[in-house]
Design a protein around this motif. Structure first.
Motif, PDB file in Angstrom:
ATOM      1  N   MET A   1       0.835  -1.203   0.000  1.00  0.00           N
ATOM      2  CA  MET A   1       0.000   0.000   0.000  1.00  0.00           C
ATOM      3  C   MET A   1       0.869   1.252   0.000  1.00  0.00           C
ATOM      4  SD  MET A   1      -2.885  -1.272   2.747  1.00  0.00           S
ATOM      5  CE  MET A   1      -3.580   0.358   2.953  1.00  0.00           C
ATOM      6  N   GLY A   2       1.988   1.217   0.734  1.00  0.00           N
ATOM      7  CA  GLY A   2       2.896   2.357   0.728  1.00  0.00           C
ATOM      8  C   GLY A   2       3.522   2.582  -0.632  1.00  0.00           C
ATOM      9  N   LEU A   3       3.902   1.481  -1.307  1.00  0.00           N
ATOM     10  CA  LEU A   3       4.455   1.611  -2.655  1.00  0.00           C
ATOM     11  C   LEU A   3       3.420   2.169  -3.622  1.00  0.00           C
ATOM     12  CD1 LEU A   3       6.452  -1.746  -2.883  1.00  0.00           C
ATOM     13  CD2 LEU A   3       7.373   0.555  -2.540  1.00  0.00           C
ATOM     14  N   TRP A   4       2.171   1.701  -3.473  1.00  0.00           N
ATOM     15  CA  TRP A   4       1.110   2.237  -4.326  1.00  0.00           C
ATOM     16  C   TRP A   4       0.908   3.729  -4.070  1.00  0.00           C
ATOM     17  CZ3 TRP A   4      -3.583   4.320  -2.636  1.00  0.00           C
ATOM     18  CH2 TRP A   4      -4.504   4.619  -3.638  1.00  0.00           C
ATOM     19  N   LEU A   5       0.934   4.141  -2.813  1.00  0.00           N
ATOM     20  CA  LEU A   5       0.785   5.560  -2.479  1.00  0.00           C
ATOM     21  C   LEU A   5       1.926   6.379  -3.064  1.00  0.00           C
ATOM     22  CD1 LEU A   5      -0.690   7.808  -0.922  1.00  0.00           C
ATOM     23  CD2 LEU A   5       0.666   7.183   1.098  1.00  0.00           C
TER      24      LEU A   5
ATOM     25  N   ILE B   1       1.560   9.412  -5.820  1.00  0.00           N
ATOM     26  CA  ILE B   1       2.122  10.756  -5.592  1.00  0.00           C
ATOM     27  C   ILE B   1       3.120  11.116  -6.682  1.00  0.00           C
ATOM     28  CG2 ILE B   1       3.542  12.126  -4.010  1.00  0.00           C
ATOM     29  CD1 ILE B   1       2.285  10.611  -1.711  1.00  0.00           C
ATOM     30  N   SER B   2       3.912  10.125  -7.129  1.00  0.00           N
ATOM     31  CA  SER B   2       4.887  10.408  -8.188  1.00  0.00           C
ATOM     32  C   SER B   2       4.197  10.759  -9.499  1.00  0.00           C
ATOM     33  CB  SER B   2       5.807   9.204  -8.377  1.00  0.00           C
ATOM     34  OG  SER B   2       5.072   8.087  -8.868  1.00  0.00           O
ATOM     35  N   ASN B   3       3.028  10.161  -9.767  1.00  0.00           N
ATOM     36  CA  ASN B   3       2.293  10.498 -10.992  1.00  0.00           C
ATOM     37  C   ASN B   3       1.767  11.921 -10.956  1.00  0.00           C
ATOM     38  OD1 ASN B   3       2.703   7.920 -12.029  1.00  0.00           O
ATOM     39  ND2 ASN B   3       0.805   7.120 -11.145  1.00  0.00           N
ATOM     40  N   VAL B   4       1.500  12.415  -9.751  1.00  0.00           N
ATOM     41  CA  VAL B   4       0.954  13.769  -9.626  1.00  0.00           C
ATOM     42  C   VAL B   4       2.072  14.805  -9.486  1.00  0.00           C
ATOM     43  CG1 VAL B   4      -0.495  15.282  -8.201  1.00  0.00           C
ATOM     44  CG2 VAL B   4      -1.162  12.893  -8.589  1.00  0.00           C
ATOM     45  N   ALA B   5       3.027  14.532  -8.603  1.00  0.00           N
ATOM     46  CA  ALA B   5       4.057  15.528  -8.297  1.00  0.00           C
ATOM     47  C   ALA B   5       5.357  15.313  -9.052  1.00  0.00           C
ATOM     48  CB  ALA B   5       4.340  15.525  -6.795  1.00  0.00           C
ATOM     49  N   GLY B   6       5.522  14.147  -9.696  1.00  0.00           N
ATOM     50  CA  GLY B   6       6.770  13.869 -10.403  1.00  0.00           C
ATOM     51  C   GLY B   6       7.644  12.916  -9.605  1.00  0.00           C
ATOM     52  N   GLU B   7       8.442  12.111 -10.358  1.00  0.00           N
ATOM     53  CA  GLU B   7       9.248  11.096  -9.699  1.00  0.00           C
ATOM     54  C   GLU B   7      10.378  11.671  -8.865  1.00  0.00           C
ATOM     55  OE1 GLU B   7      10.637   8.363 -12.569  1.00  0.00           O
ATOM     56  OE2 GLU B   7       8.644   7.588 -13.100  1.00  0.00           O
ATOM     57  N   GLN B   8      10.879  12.846  -9.226  1.00  0.00           N
ATOM     58  CA  GLN B   8      12.004  13.435  -8.506  1.00  0.00           C
ATOM     59  C   GLN B   8      11.581  14.531  -7.539  1.00  0.00           C
ATOM     60  OE1 GLN B   8      14.995  12.106  -8.761  1.00  0.00           O
ATOM     61  NE2 GLN B   8      14.171  10.632 -10.249  1.00  0.00           N
ATOM     62  N   SER B   9      10.285  14.635  -7.274  1.00  0.00           N
ATOM     63  CA  SER B   9       9.828  15.661  -6.341  1.00  0.00           C
ATOM     64  C   SER B   9      10.226  15.297  -4.920  1.00  0.00           C
ATOM     65  CB  SER B   9       8.312  15.824  -6.429  1.00  0.00           C
ATOM     66  OG  SER B   9       7.668  14.624  -6.041  1.00  0.00           O
ATOM     67  N   ALA B  10      10.285  16.290  -4.054  1.00  0.00           N
ATOM     68  CA  ALA B  10      10.733  16.079  -2.676  1.00  0.00           C
ATOM     69  C   ALA B  10       9.780  15.156  -1.925  1.00  0.00           C
ATOM     70  CB  ALA B  10      10.854  17.428  -1.966  1.00  0.00           C
ATOM     71  N   ILE B  11       8.476  15.334  -2.126  1.00  0.00           N
ATOM     72  CA  ILE B  11       7.514  14.521  -1.392  1.00  0.00           C
ATOM     73  C   ILE B  11       7.555  13.063  -1.851  1.00  0.00           C
ATOM     74  CG2 ILE B  11       5.619  15.084  -2.972  1.00  0.00           C
ATOM     75  CD1 ILE B  11       3.752  14.952  -0.554  1.00  0.00           C
TER      76      ILE B  11
END
Length: 317
Positions: free
Chosen positions: A260-264, A268-278
């Motif tokens: 579930m954490g990996l899915w989350l 988030i990476s699809n929305v904010a980008g793979e290299q985003s801080a979050i």
């Protein structure tokens, strides 16, 4: 007390050191487990229950005079002492070298794969012999565990509906009134403590048998104290069946917390980008999200359903 500890230390070393050294020279991987007195391994489950009950009686005689937070601190502290003794006293339980080679109450996969009747059964089911042997062993374990679980639930419900159970609920709800009726509060607390510990000891022996080894370093308070506490709260602390349901639900979520954490993190990476801080922050801590999930679930249950999934049924005394 100091004299007892001092003399007891040298007495144990004198009487048990040679035997412990002789046992240590044996390789359990090649010879199998040395203990058990040649009895079926199922007897170890009863021994585990009685051993835990005996430890609970001795601890309860010391600590049950305490109340509230002091009782919790004392019992948790003593449990940690017991764990550290098991970890460090090699003569008692091999310490961190672990106890291996334990017998199993079910057949081994290799034995099943070589048995003609099992090969025919695998063909009937339509599965490979190796694959079906693994499934068959798991089903055997599940049958043992479900049988014991159902038996414990039936006995617990019968006890709950008996005069003894009504007395226990009366003490829980109002100790002052129960004491005024002539009930021995301390004795009843000790009795419940011993019975509960016996059940936990039985479960622990079953877990060790299932794993096939005793590994003291694997027993962490987070997993075997906090997690079980969450199971009871979520399921319903006053309902035996609710506690069982809570155990299944919480354990499933505990196991699935990683995926579930990996899915989350992927969402988030699809929305904010793979290299985003979050995204990087979540990916680095994905395995710790299970603690967040457990805390959030417990808070939600305590806020919206304090009685748990199956609240305690009101029974007239």
């Amino acid at each position: 007390v100091f004299a007892s500890i001092f003399l007891g230390f040298f007495a144990m070393r004198y009487f048990f050191a040679d035997g412990a050294n002789a046992i240590e020279k044996v390789n359990p991987a090649g010879t199998g487990y040395l203990g058990g007195l040649g009895l079926p391994v199922l007897f170890s489950w009863l021994v585990g229950g009685f051993a835990a009950a005996g430890a609970a009686w001795s601890i309860g005689k010391i600590t049950l005079g305490l109340r509230s937070d002091y009782l919790a601190i004392a019992t948790l502290g003593i449990s940690e002492i017991i764990i550290y003794v098991i970890k460090n006293e090699d003569w008692l339980s091999r310490g961190v070298k672990n106890v291996t080679g334990l017998q199993r109450p079910v057949p081994y996969e290799l034995q099943l794969q070589q048995a003609p009747w099992f090969q025919d059964l695998a063909l009937t089911v339509g599965m490979g012999v190796r694959e079906f042997s693994t499934v068959f062993v798991k089903l055997c374990y599940a049958g043992f565990f479900v049988t014991i679980l159902v038996g414990l639930i039936i006995m617990a419900n019968l006890a709950l509906d008996s005069p003894w159970g009504r007395k226990v609920r009366a003490i829980r709800d109002n100790e002052v009134s129960a004491a005024a009726m002539g009930k021995n509060i301390t004795r009843q607390h000790l009795q419940i403590f011993v019975i509960g510990s016996a059940i936990v000891g039985l479960a622990g022996a079953m877990l060790v048998t299932y794993n096939g080894l005793l590994n003291p370093t694997s027993y962490q308070p987070l997993r075997f104290t906090f997690l079980i506490w969450v199971m009871v709260i979520v399921g319903g602390s006053g309902n035996n069946l609710g506690s069982v349901i809570g155990a299944f639900v919480i354990w499933f979520l505990w196991i699935q917390a990683g995926p579930m954490g990996l899915w989350l993190a992927e969402v988030i990476s699809n929305v904010a980008g793979e290299q985003s801080a979050i995204t990087l922050f979540i990916e680095d801590r994905v395995h710790h999200l299970r603690l967040v999930f457990m805390g959030a679930i417990m808070l939600m249950v305590m806020r919206f359903s304090p009685g748990g999934i199956l609240p305690e049924k009101n029974k007239e005394l």
